[in-house]
Design a protein around this motif. Structure first.
Motif, PDB file in Angstrom:
ATOM      1  N   TYR A   1       0.834  -1.206   0.000  1.00 40.41           N
ATOM      2  CA  TYR A   1       0.000   0.000   0.000  1.00 40.41           C
ATOM      3  C   TYR A   1       0.873   1.262   0.000  1.00 40.41           C
ATOM      4  CZ  TYR A   1      -3.359   3.551   1.109  1.00 40.41           C
ATOM      5  OH  TYR A   1      -4.125   4.697   1.060  1.00 40.41           O
ATOM      6  N   VAL A   2       1.840   1.317   0.902  1.00 41.60           N
ATOM      7  CA  VAL A   2       2.695   2.507   1.023  1.00 41.60           C
ATOM      8  C   VAL A   2       3.461   2.751  -0.266  1.00 41.60           C
ATOM      9  CG1 VAL A   2       4.720   3.473   2.203  1.00 41.60           C
ATOM     10  CG2 VAL A   2       2.898   2.404   3.535  1.00 41.60           C
ATOM     11  N   ASN A   3       4.046   1.702  -0.831  1.00 39.62           N
ATOM     12  CA  ASN A   3       4.847   1.869  -2.041  1.00 39.62           C
ATOM     13  C   ASN A   3       4.001   2.274  -3.241  1.00 39.62           C
ATOM     14  OD1 ASN A   3       7.129   1.285  -0.586  1.00 39.62           O
ATOM     15  ND2 ASN A   3       7.258  -0.822  -1.265  1.00 39.62           N
ATOM     16  N   GLU A   4       2.737   1.929  -3.233  1.00 37.94           N
ATOM     17  CA  GLU A   4       1.849   2.295  -4.329  1.00 37.94           C
ATOM     18  C   GLU A   4       1.244   3.691  -4.158  1.00 37.94           C
ATOM     19  OE1 GLU A   4      -2.383   0.734  -6.105  1.00 37.94           O
ATOM     20  OE2 GLU A   4      -0.921  -0.772  -5.488  1.00 37.94           O
ATOM     21  N   HIS A   5       1.080   4.133  -2.904  1.00 35.40           N
ATOM     22  CA  HIS A   5       0.350   5.375  -2.643  1.00 35.40           C
ATOM     23  C   HIS A   5       1.188   6.507  -2.057  1.00 35.40           C
ATOM     24  CE1 HIS A   5      -2.871   2.347  -2.828  1.00 35.40           C
ATOM     25  NE2 HIS A   5      -3.542   3.331  -3.398  1.00 35.40           N
ATOM     26  N   THR A   6       2.487   6.326  -1.945  1.00 31.19           N
ATOM     27  CA  THR A   6       3.348   7.362  -1.370  1.00 31.19           C
ATOM     28  C   THR A   6       4.305   7.872  -2.437  1.00 31.19           C
ATOM     29  OG1 THR A   6       3.228   6.293   0.783  1.00 31.19           O
ATOM     30  CG2 THR A   6       4.984   7.890   0.468  1.00 31.19           C
ATOM     31  N   ASP A   7       4.412   9.176  -2.536  1.00 31.72           N
ATOM     32  CA  ASP A   7       5.339   9.783  -3.489  1.00 31.72           C
ATOM     33  C   ASP A   7       6.762   9.763  -2.942  1.00 31.72           C
ATOM     34  OD1 ASP A   7       3.254  10.374  -5.190  1.00 31.72           O
ATOM     35  OD2 ASP A   7       2.929  12.353  -4.327  1.00 31.72           O
TER      36      ASP A   7
END
Length: 84
Positions: A17-23
């Motif tokens: 989730y973090v790697n997909e949704h964090t810039d």
């Protein structure tokens, strides 16, 4: 599912989730930490966090009847000091 398997799968869900949704940047599962964990009968629940300074925390729930993990993502809105 035993606790270690649940924790491992939950951490990976948070990483995904973090790697997909964090810039800007990615994290690995070793950077995700468990804040709280409970097991009741065939179900598990954990609160997880990361060092990413985005104010988010994660709740993973394992439904033993359906063999599914649900990931809820929360963002801290405010921290209020209550003087007692």
């Amino acid at each position: 599912m035993d606790n270690q398997s649940f924790i491992s799968k939950s951490k990976q869900a948070v990483v995904d989730y973090v790697n997909e949704h964090t810039d800007g940047g990615t994290i690995d599962s070793y950077e995700v930490y468990v804040v709280w964990l409970v097991r009741v009968l065939q179900n598990n629940k954990a609160l997880l966090s990361t060092p990413v300074p985005d104010g988010r925390y994660y709740e993973a729930t394992f439904n033993g009847d359906k063999n599914e993990i649900y990931l809820d993502v929360y963002k801290k809105e405010k921290n209020i000091d209550i003087n007692l």
